[in-house]
Design an enzyme around this catalytic site. Structure first.
Site, PDB file in Angstrom:
ATOM      1  CG  HIS A  20       2.894   4.430   9.338  1.00 30.58           C
ATOM      2  ND1 HIS A  20       2.448   3.438   8.498  1.00 30.58           N
ATOM      3  CD2 HIS A  20       3.314   5.435   8.529  1.00 30.58           C
ATOM      4  CE1 HIS A  20       2.582   3.829   7.236  1.00 30.58           C
ATOM      5  NE2 HIS A  20       3.108   5.044   7.239  1.00 30.58           N
TER       6      HIS A  20
ATOM      7  NE  ARG B 163      -1.342   2.604   2.744  1.00 34.56           N
ATOM      8  CZ  ARG B 163      -0.842   3.754   3.161  1.00 34.56           C
ATOM      9  NH1 ARG B 163      -0.757   4.776   2.327  1.00 34.56           N
ATOM     10  NH2 ARG B 163      -0.392   3.889   4.386  1.00 34.56           N
ATOM     11  CG  ASP B 164       2.994   4.321   3.146  1.00 34.62           C
ATOM     12  OD1 ASP B 164       2.986   5.219   2.288  1.00 34.62           O
ATOM     13  OD2 ASP B 164       3.125   4.548   4.356  1.00 34.62           O
TER      14      ASP B 164
ATOM     15  CG  ASN C 286       6.415   2.967   4.749  1.00 35.09           C
ATOM     16  OD1 ASN C 286       6.093   2.877   3.578  1.00 35.09           O
ATOM     17  ND2 ASN C 286       5.619   3.482   5.662  1.00 35.09           N
TER      18      ASN C 286
ATOM     19  CB  CYS D 170      10.832  10.804   0.283  1.00 34.97           C
ATOM     20  SG  CYS D 170      10.240  12.452   0.653  1.00 34.97           S
TER      21      CYS D 170
ATOM     22  CG  HIS E 178       7.126   7.537   5.884  1.00 33.28           C
ATOM     23  ND1 HIS E 178       7.012   7.356   4.533  1.00 33.28           N
ATOM     24  CD2 HIS E 178       5.945   7.147   6.405  1.00 33.28           C
ATOM     25  CE1 HIS E 178       5.814   6.882   4.238  1.00 33.28           C
ATOM     26  NE2 HIS E 178       5.137   6.746   5.366  1.00 33.28           N
TER      27      HIS E 178
HETATM   28 ZN   LIG Z   1       3.102   6.194   5.485  1.00 36.67          ZN
END
Ligand SMILES: [Zn+2]
Length: 301
Positions: A202, A12-13, A244, A235, A204
């Site tokens: 969570h 997902r991320d 992440n 990023c 990054h």
């Molecule tokens: Zn995230």
């Protein structure tokens, strides 16, 4: 029971932020390999409008595939009632709602203030959803690219509201602004207010502090962590930075500390090779996969 729980959020991320698309078939093969390596929870996609994020257009198909894998908790993200209804219909086991603590980020991202977004999640929680867990994730909890500082009181206030009707609450450093002292302080403050409802962290890795922040959260009592294989996603504003916190390095950190994650490192590397195969143009990261495990390394289990 593992001592530290990892939720893989790469599908997902990671893929949502990747420059290239991965086919549905390659996603399924990768997810199956992640589960075979011992990951018990995977965030497989997001029920956002496909026009907005084409990489997530096949989320319902992915959920249908992943829910057939025995023992795997299948998580999907939803930004609103419509997304939640699609997630429940698809059969997701858990739905995560991001609620920005940053007013500017919230309005820009979902055209709702943080309080309006809390009400949107409350509406979802009131809908029928037998057997589906709801997680409220306080996003931009440690800083925001639009407004800079995010008030810690505001993070606590939103977490307390979400805890009123969500099964669990997570805190997310959506843009990689957090530092370990801040992580310890904010998690401790929120824990004091909502106790065991505070579950996930969570982070990054935008500024390289993903592991340090994970360790700080561990020391503040967190036992459930999001991470993405190969730090997938990067990023857009920081060339060379992973997305992440990197699953492989996070698992090495905990296992080498003697904390069981339930994950087999060799099989994890097999999953990593499927990730590379599925999206070969995308840069992926990770110190441990490149260096290899230290001589004499023994997993915690
Ligand atoms: Zn995230």
């Amino acid at each position: 029971m593992s001592q530290v729980h990892i939720c893989e959020v790469g599908p997902r991320d990671g893929l949502q932020n990747a420059k290239h698309l991965m086919s549905t078939q390659a996603k399924n093969a990768w997810i199956a390999a992640l589960a075979a390596a011992g990951l018990k929870e995977i965030e497989v996609g997001s029920f956002v409008p496909p026009k907005l994020i084409p990489a997530m257009a096949d989320t319902a198909e992915i959920v249908a595939f992943a829910t057939k894998i025995k023992g795997l908790k299948v998580v999907a993200l939803a930004p609103n009632v419509k997304g939640f209804e699609r997630a429940v219909a698809a059969g997701a086991h858990k739905v995560t709602f991001p609620v920005s603590a940053s007013h500017a980020h919230s309005v820009s991202n979902v055209r709702m203030t943080p309080d309006q977004m809390v009400e949107e999640v409350r509406r979802c929680a009131a809908l029928p959803h037998a057997g589906v867990e709801i997680e409220g994730a306080v996003a931009t909890a440690f800083g925001c690219t639009l407004q800079g500082k995010v008030d810690e009181d505001e993070v606590v206030r939103i977490a307390v509201q979400l805890a009123g009707f969500c099964d669990s609450v997570a805190l997310a450093d959506t843009v990689g602004y957090a530092n370990p002292a801040q992580v310890k302080r904010v998690f401790t403050r929120v824990r004091k207010e909502i106790g065991e409802k505070l579950e996930g962290a969570h982070f990054h890795n935008t500024r390289g502090l993903g592991l340090a922040n994970s360790l700080a959260a561990y020391e503040a009592g967190v036992r459930s962590f999001d991470s993405s294989m190969g730090g997938l996603g990067g990023c857009p504003f920081a060339p060379g930075a992973s997305g992440n916190v990197i699953t492989e390095d996070l698992i090495f950190m905990f296992e080498s500390m003697g904390l069981d994650t339930g994950i087999d490192f060799d099989r994890l590397l097999e999953a990593r090779s499927l990730l590379v195969k599925g999206i070969p143009e995308e840069p992926i990261y990770g110190h441990t996969p490149l260096a290899g495990l230290p001589k004499g390394f023994r997993a915690a289990a």
